[in-house]
Motif scaffolding. Structure first.
Motif, PDB file in Angstrom:
ATOM      1  N   GLY A  50       0.803  -1.219   0.000  1.00 52.98           N
ATOM      2  CA  GLY A  50       0.000   0.000   0.000  1.00 52.98           C
ATOM      3  C   GLY A  50       0.833   1.264   0.000  1.00 52.98           C
ATOM      4  O   GLY A  50       0.368   2.325   0.431  1.00 52.98           O
ATOM      5  N   LEU A  51       2.077   1.164  -0.491  1.00 53.20           N
ATOM      6  CA  LEU A  51       2.996   2.300  -0.457  1.00 53.20           C
ATOM      7  C   LEU A  51       3.230   2.922  -1.829  1.00 53.20           C
ATOM      8  O   LEU A  51       3.851   3.978  -1.929  1.00 53.20           O
ATOM      9  CB  LEU A  51       4.352   1.860   0.123  1.00 53.20           C
ATOM     10  CG  LEU A  51       4.335   1.336   1.560  1.00 53.20           C
ATOM     11  CD1 LEU A  51       5.692   0.735   1.922  1.00 53.20           C
ATOM     12  CD2 LEU A  51       3.977   2.458   2.535  1.00 53.20           C
ATOM     13  N   LEU A  52       2.756   2.273  -2.871  1.00 56.01           N
ATOM     14  CA  LEU A  52       3.044   2.739  -4.225  1.00 56.01           C
ATOM     15  C   LEU A  52       2.153   3.915  -4.600  1.00 56.01           C
ATOM     16  O   LEU A  52       0.937   3.865  -4.467  1.00 56.01           O
ATOM     17  CB  LEU A  52       2.843   1.599  -5.224  1.00 56.01           C
ATOM     18  CG  LEU A  52       3.251   1.894  -6.662  1.00 56.01           C
ATOM     19  CD1 LEU A  52       4.755   2.129  -6.761  1.00 56.01           C
ATOM     20  CD2 LEU A  52       2.829   0.752  -7.584  1.00 56.01           C
ATOM     21  N   THR A  53       2.790   4.985  -5.060  1.00 55.13           N
ATOM     22  CA  THR A  53       2.064   6.150  -5.572  1.00 55.13           C
ATOM     23  C   THR A  53       2.529   6.415  -6.998  1.00 55.13           C
ATOM     24  O   THR A  53       3.540   5.877  -7.453  1.00 55.13           O
ATOM     25  CB  THR A  53       2.339   7.399  -4.717  1.00 55.13           C
ATOM     26  OG1 THR A  53       3.736   7.752  -4.840  1.00 55.13           O
ATOM     27  CG2 THR A  53       2.004   7.145  -3.256  1.00 55.13           C
ATOM     28  N   GLU A  54       1.806   7.268  -7.694  1.00 57.11           N
ATOM     29  CA  GLU A  54       2.181   7.584  -9.067  1.00 57.11           C
ATOM     30  C   GLU A  54       3.528   8.301  -9.108  1.00 57.11           C
ATOM     31  O   GLU A  54       4.311   8.115 -10.042  1.00 57.11           O
ATOM     32  CB  GLU A  54       1.099   8.452  -9.718  1.00 57.11           C
ATOM     33  CG  GLU A  54       1.331   8.704 -11.206  1.00 57.11           C
ATOM     34  CD  GLU A  54       1.530   7.414 -12.001  1.00 57.11           C
ATOM     35  OE1 GLU A  54       2.427   7.395 -12.876  1.00 57.11           O
ATOM     36  OE2 GLU A  54       0.810   6.424 -11.751  1.00 57.11           O
ATOM     37  N   ARG A  55       3.825   9.096  -8.089  1.00 57.88           N
ATOM     38  CA  ARG A  55       5.109   9.801  -8.066  1.00 57.88           C
ATOM     39  C   ARG A  55       6.265   8.829  -7.857  1.00 57.88           C
ATOM     40  O   ARG A  55       7.341   9.014  -8.424  1.00 57.88           O
ATOM     41  CB  ARG A  55       5.106  10.874  -6.972  1.00 57.88           C
ATOM     42  CG  ARG A  55       4.226  12.055  -7.314  1.00 57.88           C
ATOM     43  CD  ARG A  55       4.368  13.175  -6.319  1.00 57.88           C
ATOM     44  NE  ARG A  55       5.670  13.823  -6.376  1.00 57.88           N
ATOM     45  CZ  ARG A  55       5.957  14.958  -5.752  1.00 57.88           C
ATOM     46  NH1 ARG A  55       5.021  15.564  -5.030  1.00 57.88           N
ATOM     47  NH2 ARG A  55       7.156  15.490  -5.840  1.00 57.88           N
ATOM     48  N   ILE A  56       6.042   7.801  -7.054  1.00 54.99           N
ATOM     49  CA  ILE A  56       7.086   6.789  -6.873  1.00 54.99           C
ATOM     50  C   ILE A  56       7.286   6.022  -8.175  1.00 54.99           C
ATOM     51  O   ILE A  56       8.421   5.740  -8.578  1.00 54.99           O
ATOM     52  CB  ILE A  56       6.724   5.839  -5.717  1.00 54.99           C
ATOM     53  CG1 ILE A  56       6.801   6.591  -4.381  1.00 54.99           C
ATOM     54  CG2 ILE A  56       7.652   4.623  -5.696  1.00 54.99           C
ATOM     55  CD1 ILE A  56       6.372   5.770  -3.177  1.00 54.99           C
ATOM     56  N   ARG A  57       6.187   5.700  -8.857  1.00 51.68           N
ATOM     57  CA  ARG A  57       6.294   5.055 -10.170  1.00 51.68           C
ATOM     58  C   ARG A  57       7.127   5.910 -11.122  1.00 51.68           C
ATOM     59  O   ARG A  57       7.983   5.405 -11.860  1.00 51.68           O
ATOM     60  CB  ARG A  57       4.899   4.845 -10.776  1.00 51.68           C
ATOM     61  CG  ARG A  57       4.107   3.677 -10.223  1.00 51.68           C
ATOM     62  CD  ARG A  57       2.803   3.552 -11.006  1.00 51.68           C
ATOM     63  NE  ARG A  57       1.920   2.544 -10.469  1.00 51.68           N
ATOM     64  CZ  ARG A  57       1.946   1.263 -10.816  1.00 51.68           C
ATOM     65  NH1 ARG A  57       2.844   0.844 -11.696  1.00 51.68           N
ATOM     66  NH2 ARG A  57       1.090   0.405 -10.290  1.00 51.68           N
ATOM     67  N   GLU A  58       6.855   7.205 -11.106  1.00 49.53           N
ATOM     68  CA  GLU A  58       7.555   8.118 -12.008  1.00 49.53           C
ATOM     69  C   GLU A  58       9.048   8.153 -11.708  1.00 49.53           C
ATOM     70  O   GLU A  58       9.877   8.134 -12.623  1.00 49.53           O
ATOM     71  CB  GLU A  58       6.958   9.523 -11.886  1.00 49.53           C
ATOM     72  CG  GLU A  58       7.590  10.535 -12.838  1.00 49.53           C
ATOM     73  CD  GLU A  58       7.004  11.925 -12.675  1.00 49.53           C
ATOM     74  OE1 GLU A  58       7.374  12.812 -13.465  1.00 49.53           O
ATOM     75  OE2 GLU A  58       6.183  12.124 -11.751  1.00 49.53           O
ATOM     76  N   GLU A  59       9.410   8.202 -10.421  1.00 53.49           N
ATOM     77  CA  GLU A  59      10.825   8.227 -10.064  1.00 53.49           C
ATOM     78  C   GLU A  59      11.516   6.915 -10.443  1.00 53.49           C
ATOM     79  O   GLU A  59      12.676   6.914 -10.856  1.00 53.49           O
ATOM     80  CB  GLU A  59      10.994   8.496  -8.564  1.00 53.49           C
ATOM     81  CG  GLU A  59      10.651   9.916  -8.141  1.00 53.49           C
ATOM     82  CD  GLU A  59      11.509  10.974  -8.824  1.00 53.49           C
ATOM     83  OE1 GLU A  59      12.616  10.645  -9.304  1.00 53.49           O
ATOM     84  OE2 GLU A  59      11.070  12.133  -8.892  1.00 53.49           O
ATOM     85  N   LEU A  60      10.823   5.802 -10.314  1.00 52.79           N
ATOM     86  CA  LEU A  60      11.398   4.523 -10.732  1.00 52.79           C
ATOM     87  C   LEU A  60      11.592   4.491 -12.246  1.00 52.79           C
ATOM     88  O   LEU A  60      12.583   3.941 -12.741  1.00 52.79           O
ATOM     89  CB  LEU A  60      10.503   3.367 -10.276  1.00 52.79           C
ATOM     90  CG  LEU A  60      10.457   3.133  -8.759  1.00 52.79           C
ATOM     91  CD1 LEU A  60       9.433   2.063  -8.408  1.00 52.79           C
ATOM     92  CD2 LEU A  60      11.832   2.733  -8.225  1.00 52.79           C
ATOM     93  N   ARG A  61      10.666   5.097 -12.976  1.00 48.17           N
ATOM     94  CA  ARG A  61      10.847   5.212 -14.434  1.00 48.17           C
ATOM     95  C   ARG A  61      12.061   6.080 -14.747  1.00 48.17           C
ATOM     96  O   ARG A  61      12.798   5.814 -15.711  1.00 48.17           O
ATOM     97  CB  ARG A  61       9.589   5.789 -15.091  1.00 48.17           C
ATOM     98  CG  ARG A  61       8.433   4.803 -15.192  1.00 48.17           C
ATOM     99  CD  ARG A  61       7.360   5.314 -16.141  1.00 48.17           C
ATOM    100  NE  ARG A  61       6.660   6.473 -15.606  1.00 48.17           N
ATOM    101  CZ  ARG A  61       5.536   6.404 -14.895  1.00 48.17           C
ATOM    102  NH1 ARG A  61       4.989   5.224 -14.631  1.00 48.17           N
ATOM    103  NH2 ARG A  61       4.953   7.497 -14.462  1.00 48.17           N
ATOM    104  N   HIS A  62      12.280   7.109 -13.935  1.00 48.21           N
ATOM    105  CA  HIS A  62      13.470   7.938 -14.104  1.00 48.21           C
ATOM    106  C   HIS A  62      14.738   7.107 -13.890  1.00 48.21           C
ATOM    107  O   HIS A  62      15.763   7.348 -14.538  1.00 48.21           O
ATOM    108  CB  HIS A  62      13.448   9.105 -13.110  1.00 48.21           C
ATOM    109  CG  HIS A  62      12.449  10.160 -13.457  1.00 48.21           C
ATOM    110  ND1 HIS A  62      12.063  11.149 -12.562  1.00 48.21           N
ATOM    111  CD2 HIS A  62      11.748  10.392 -14.595  1.00 48.21           C
ATOM    112  CE1 HIS A  62      11.179  11.932 -13.139  1.00 48.21           C
ATOM    113  NE2 HIS A  62      10.966  11.498 -14.370  1.00 48.21           N
TER     114      HIS A  62
END
Length: 312
Positions: A227-239
């Motif tokens: 329950g920790l995943l956010t769209e901003r975390i997804r974006e940083e991982l894509r970075h």
């Protein structure tokens, strides 16, 4: 960026060798000699350059092909299998691969460990090796000292650190593990030729497969489950994936004497600290607090300046 610095040293040595006529048409031979010369000029106790040359002159006749094969087998089988097999969780046994260690250029125990971890990458069962956890430790320490204050946590109190340490440590270790694999891969984005020459085909296919099949997916799955995943975390991982691709591209351009765009270097520097931003965003989620945009902007500038100073 560390790999870029290493490549730059090798490239400068290759250019020096060419200017002195110490090279031939074999690219791999030249690279081997360049690395050997760099090794020779490194300090080693109180040995002067002349002393090193005398040692080589004395022992070179004994370094036959059979001797080097025996040395390879001793180093990669005896030492590596005894010391490194404990690093993976779990570590596959070397007996899975029964072919010749020397003649067939098979995976060493370290490579076998990475093979297991790559398999887990494809099976959504993320695992990390002990060596990756050890490498991630300095980043975690720096993160705690520099970022916890922005979350109202006291770095001097163990409970502030240990409360959220498992997920933060696992995340950073997983990222370090992929970063290490990316440095070993260092392929050009178009023709998949390795910067450091021909490597074992099986190892190559495994690394290429991992980085072409959403390498961060297992980590994303874990964070989502927690329950920790956010769209901003997804974006940083894509970075992060974008940074690794840029690193491969820049290393390839450097070694092939191709043009390197300043814009791409600057972009890589901006992207490099993506793991700090992931950890910071995770800590907001773990604390159940809203992301403070002013802090994020300040820390982004700070991260950029730190990366620039590290590369000077």
């Amino acid at each position: 960026m560390e790999e870029l610095r290493k490549l730059e040293k090798v490239q400068r040595m290759l250019e020096f060798m060419e200017s002195r006529g110490v090279s031939n048409s074999n690219h791999h031979s030249n690279r081997f000699l360049a690395n050997f010369i760099i090794f020779m000029i490194q300090p080693c106790g109180d040995l002067a350059i002349n002393d090193k040359c005398c040692v080589l002159s004395h022992f070179i006749p004994t370094l036959s092909s059979s001797f080097l094969k025996d040395a390879y087998q001793h180093h990669h089988f005896s030492t590596t299998s005894e010391q490194s097999c404990g690093n993976a969780l779990p570590c596959p046994i070397l007996s899975c691969f029964q072919q010749s260690l020397v003649g067939d250029a098979l995976l060493s125990c370290n490579q076998t460990e990475e093979y297991s971890l790559l398999q887990s990458c494809n099976e959504n069962m993320p695992m990390v090796g002990l060596d990756s956890m050890e490498m991630a430790n300095s980043t975690l320490e720096d993160f705690c000292r520099s970022y916890l204050m922005f979350h109202g946590l006291d770095v001097s109190k163990p409970q502030s650190i240990f409360k959220h340490l498992p997920i933060l440590s696992f995340t950073e270790s997983y990222i370090y593990q992929l970063d290490k694999m990316n440095e070993k891969l260092l392929q050009t984005p178009n023709n998949e030729k390795h910067v450091f020459g021909v490597k074992d085909k099986r190892e190559t296919e495994l690394f290429v497969s991992c980085f072409s099949n959403d390498p961060l997916r297992p980590l994303v799955t874990i964070l989502e489950h927690k329950g920790l995943l956010t769209e901003r975390i997804r974006e940083e991982l894509r970075h992060g994936e974008e940074y690794w691709a840029l690193e491969r591209k820049l290393c390839s351009a450097l070694i092939n004497k191709e043009e390197i765009l300043v814009e791409e270097v600057m972009k890589a520097v901006h992207l490099k600290s993506f793991d700090y931003r992931v950890l910071n965003l995770l800590l907001y989620e773990l604390q159940g607090t809203k992301v403070e945009e002013l802090h994020m902007e300040f820390l982004s500038i700070s991260e950029f300046l730190v990366e620039v100073s590290d590369d000077l």
